[in-house]
Design an enzyme around this catalytic site. Structure first.
Site, PDB file in Angstrom:
ATOM      1  N   HIS A  26      -3.405 -58.478 -29.160  1.00  0.00           N
ATOM      2  CA  HIS A  26      -4.846 -59.890 -29.619  1.00  0.00           C
ATOM      3  C   HIS A  26      -4.891 -61.384 -28.977  1.00  0.00           C
ATOM      4  O   HIS A  26      -3.384 -61.884 -28.473  1.00  0.00           O
ATOM      5  CB  HIS A  26      -3.835 -59.376 -31.365  1.00  0.00           C
ATOM      6  CG  HIS A  26      -2.518 -59.474 -30.519  1.00  0.00           C
ATOM      7  ND1 HIS A  26      -1.492 -59.151 -30.486  1.00  0.00           N
ATOM      8  CD2 HIS A  26      -1.749 -61.325 -31.803  1.00  0.00           C
ATOM      9  CE1 HIS A  26      -0.414 -59.139 -31.164  1.00  0.00           C
ATOM     10  NE2 HIS A  26      -0.939 -60.713 -31.075  1.00  0.00           N
TER      11      HIS A  26
ATOM     12  N   HIS B  67      -4.349 -64.704 -30.048  1.00  0.00           N
ATOM     13  CA  HIS B  67      -4.649 -65.784 -31.013  1.00  0.00           C
ATOM     14  C   HIS B  67      -5.470 -67.305 -30.803  1.00  0.00           C
ATOM     15  O   HIS B  67      -5.237 -67.627 -29.736  1.00  0.00           O
ATOM     16  CB  HIS B  67      -3.442 -66.589 -31.706  1.00  0.00           C
ATOM     17  CG  HIS B  67      -1.916 -65.513 -31.897  1.00  0.00           C
ATOM     18  ND1 HIS B  67      -1.814 -65.996 -33.141  1.00  0.00           N
ATOM     19  CD2 HIS B  67      -1.563 -64.790 -30.884  1.00  0.00           C
ATOM     20  CE1 HIS B  67      -0.849 -65.004 -33.327  1.00  0.00           C
ATOM     21  NE2 HIS B  67      -0.459 -64.363 -31.666  1.00  0.00           N
TER      22      HIS B  67
HETATM   23  P1  AMP Z   1       2.235 -61.709 -32.567  1.00  0.00           P
HETATM   24  O1  AMP Z   1       3.314 -62.251 -33.151  1.00  0.00           O
HETATM   25  O2  AMP Z   1       1.321 -62.413 -31.114  1.00  0.00           O
HETATM   26  O3  AMP Z   1       2.463 -60.305 -32.111  1.00  0.00           O
HETATM   27  O4  AMP Z   1       1.371 -61.829 -34.026  1.00  0.00           O
HETATM   28  C1  AMP Z   1       1.159 -61.110 -34.406  1.00  0.00           C
HETATM   29  C2  AMP Z   1       0.540 -61.935 -35.865  1.00  0.00           C
HETATM   30  O5  AMP Z   1      -0.631 -60.823 -36.573  1.00  0.00           O
HETATM   31  C3  AMP Z   1       0.860 -62.666 -36.525  1.00  0.00           C
HETATM   32  O6  AMP Z   1       0.686 -64.475 -36.139  1.00  0.00           O
HETATM   33  C4  AMP Z   1       0.811 -61.944 -37.950  1.00  0.00           C
HETATM   34  O7  AMP Z   1       0.827 -63.326 -38.691  1.00  0.00           O
HETATM   35  C5  AMP Z   1      -0.348 -61.203 -37.550  1.00  0.00           C
HETATM   36  N1  AMP Z   1      -0.217 -60.479 -38.918  1.00  0.00           N
HETATM   37  C6  AMP Z   1       0.077 -59.912 -38.553  1.00  0.00           C
HETATM   38  N2  AMP Z   1      -0.339 -58.977 -39.754  1.00  0.00           N
HETATM   39  C7  AMP Z   1      -1.298 -59.908 -40.326  1.00  0.00           C
HETATM   40  C8  AMP Z   1      -2.761 -58.566 -41.715  1.00  0.00           C
HETATM   41  N3  AMP Z   1      -2.144 -57.401 -42.050  1.00  0.00           N
HETATM   42  N4  AMP Z   1      -3.694 -59.100 -41.183  1.00  0.00           N
HETATM   43  C9  AMP Z   1      -4.055 -59.911 -40.123  1.00  0.00           C
HETATM   44  N5  AMP Z   1      -2.679 -60.701 -39.373  1.00  0.00           N
HETATM   45  C10 AMP Z   1      -2.172 -59.800 -39.706  1.00  0.00           C
END
Ligand code: AMP
Length: 176
Positions: free
Chosen positions: A162, A164
């Site tokens: 993903h 950001h």
């Molecule tokens: P990372 O730490 O780079 O793997 O980012 C994962 C991101 O997913 C984090 O910023 C979380 O806040 C976000 N996240 C996890 N679950 C959800 C959800 N259900 N809806 C939206 N964002 C989410």
């Protein structure tokens, strides 16, 4: 002090899981989980407790993630852009006034950027181009930041690649 307490709590949790035979966590995975845990704890945000749970649950894996549930509309998300290849939705724990995640609908082995192969160049380009489109849509004319966390040291907690997209405030350098 608090960080040490949180870390010990994480270690206790892992020991309990092992004792119950519910989760045979290897030493490497344990280290990964604690590394991610400490990444999220140093962020110092109010979502620390839930971040701890997420971090403890995170381990590099090709299994379905919470993002598959969002793609399949099994759980809600605030979708801001969608086409046949990618989905963009607001992060549930925003780290900036605008914080959007852009993901491929078909993970195709891309648990993280470190797993990229030549066949992924099109989708990787499409993710970045979508980030630019969404930034414009969100009115981020003054700039924005793109982040792709990879692996435990990169503080990745969801193993479905993903991007950001962060904006709406002044960013700092170096990042944490
Ligand atoms: P990372 O730490 O780079 O793997 O980012 C994962 C991101 O997913 C984090 O910023 C979380 O806040 C976000 N996240 C996890 N679950 C959800 C959800 N259900 N809806 C939206 N964002 C989410």
């Amino acid at each position: 002090m608090r960080r040490v307490r949180e870390r010990k709590k994480g270690e206790r949790h892992i020991r309990t899981c092992q004792k119950n035979g519910r989760d045979r966590v290897s030493d490497d995975i344990k280290k990964s989980r604690l590394a991610v845990l400490s990444c999220h704890l140093t962020a110092g945000s109010s979502v620390m407790a839930s971040e701890e749970e997420k971090a403890l649950a995170a381990a590099p894996s090709d299994s379905p993630t919470i993002f598959d549930k969002i793609i399949n509309k099994e759980i809600p998300a605030t979708v801001v852009y969608e086409d046949d290849k990618v989905l963009a939705f607001r992060d549930i724990a925003p780290q900036a006034p605008t914080h959007i995640l852009i993901i491929p609908k078909n993970k195709d082995g891309l648990t993280g950027l470190s797993k990229a192969e030549e066949r992924h160049t099109e989708i990787l380009g499409h993710l970045l181009y979508t980030a630019k489109l969404v930034a414009k849509q969100e009115g981020l004319e003054d700039g924005f930041r793109i982040v792709i966390n990879d692996g435990p040291q990169g503080c990745q907690s969801v193993y479905h690649i993903h991007v950001h997209l962060l904006g709406g405030r002044q960013m700092n350098w170096p990042p944490g």
